[in-house]
Design an enzyme around this catalytic site. Sequence first.
Site, PDB file in Angstrom:
ATOM      1  N   GLU A 293      10.379  34.135 -38.780  1.00 32.64           N
ATOM      2  CA  GLU A 293      11.332  35.203 -38.508  1.00 32.64           C
ATOM      3  C   GLU A 293      11.484  35.966 -39.890  1.00 32.64           C
ATOM      4  O   GLU A 293      12.099  37.050 -39.644  1.00 32.64           O
ATOM      5  CB  GLU A 293      12.442  34.859 -37.985  1.00 32.64           C
ATOM      6  CG  GLU A 293      12.480  33.928 -36.612  1.00 32.64           C
ATOM      7  CD  GLU A 293      13.313  33.442 -35.991  1.00 32.64           C
ATOM      8  OE1 GLU A 293      13.386  33.152 -34.810  1.00 32.64           O
ATOM      9  OE2 GLU A 293      14.393  33.002 -36.727  1.00 32.64           O
TER      10      GLU A 293
ATOM     11  N   ASP B 216      11.843  33.859 -24.026  1.00 31.07           N
ATOM     12  CA  ASP B 216      11.708  32.873 -22.694  1.00 31.07           C
ATOM     13  C   ASP B 216      13.096  33.149 -21.755  1.00 31.07           C
ATOM     14  O   ASP B 216      13.863  33.997 -22.234  1.00 31.07           O
ATOM     15  CB  ASP B 216      11.508  31.393 -23.013  1.00 31.07           C
ATOM     16  CG  ASP B 216      12.781  31.034 -23.735  1.00 31.07           C
ATOM     17  OD1 ASP B 216      12.942  31.079 -25.084  1.00 31.07           O
ATOM     18  OD2 ASP B 216      13.893  30.574 -23.215  1.00 31.07           O
TER      19      ASP B 216
HETATM   20  N1  ADE Z   1      15.761  30.491 -28.582  1.00 29.70           N
HETATM   21  C1  ADE Z   1      14.623  31.015 -28.067  1.00 29.70           C
HETATM   22  N2  ADE Z   1      14.894  30.588 -26.638  1.00 29.70           N
HETATM   23  C2  ADE Z   1      15.837  29.640 -26.680  1.00 29.70           C
HETATM   24  C3  ADE Z   1      16.420  28.864 -25.485  1.00 29.70           C
HETATM   25  N3  ADE Z   1      15.939  28.997 -24.293  1.00 29.70           N
HETATM   26  N4  ADE Z   1      17.522  28.303 -25.895  1.00 29.70           N
HETATM   27  C4  ADE Z   1      17.924  28.267 -26.946  1.00 29.70           C
HETATM   28  N5  ADE Z   1      17.662  28.919 -28.126  1.00 29.70           N
HETATM   29  C5  ADE Z   1      16.507  29.552 -27.779  1.00 29.70           C
END
Ligand code: ADE
Length: 232
Positions: free
Chosen positions: A13, A200
């Site tokens: 990042e 996600d």
């Molecule tokens: N960072 C990226 N996806 C995440 C998730 N599902 N839960 C916590 N941190 C995250």
Amino acid sequence: MDSIGIIGAMDEEVKELQKLMKNTRVRTIATMDFYEGSINDKNVVVVRSGIGKVNAAICTQILIDNFNVRCIINTGIAGSLDAKINIGDIVLSSDTIQHDVDVSAFGHELGKIPRMESSIFVADSDMVSKGKDICQKVNPDTNVYVGRILSGDQFIQDKEKKDWLVSNFKGMCVEMEGASIAHVAALNNIPFLIIRAISDKADGSAQMDYYQFETLAIERTVKLLVELIPSL
Ligand code: ADE
């Protein structure tokens, strides 16, 4: 001489930003490498905090105490909590809450840190509006949203937990650092902005190929930051 502090939890990042920096020097404190230099002629300090709220909080206080930062940006990835927000979209913080704070045993609302005036940390409105405008300009094919970002020391990948987060906190996305950075920034009266690319759906459903997503997300957030930095 003041600077803009930029925090990412993971190497991926921050390393593209560090490559763009000029006149860089590195100071290491508490095992974190703080890269001081400039981007687009503005002083910046770019650092990888490590994952989770404690690492992020320590990193933020070090930035404030040692690097004279006038504002702080946190960049990274997050899980979407809203069906309309898709993988690859960008969310900017309106405000943030730590979803794993629970003192309900004493009658406090979930997320409420007892004996603090507020447990909802509000992002700087000028940084948010500049971030949104610039994001739309430099990433015209990417949806950008402004909303509440939830943070906790948990990776959320379970539909039930996701639904619980949505019904209790009404967040747009969830990650593991933003609200702790916001908490420290607020206690020090430093303006902040959290920028998150959605990786996600926070429910364990199919994810985009990680490396494909990583390249895309970094490209988008770096484009945004390179234009945002000189405007701050
Ligand atoms: N960072 C990226 N996806 C995440 C998730 N599902 N839960 C916590 N941190 C995250």
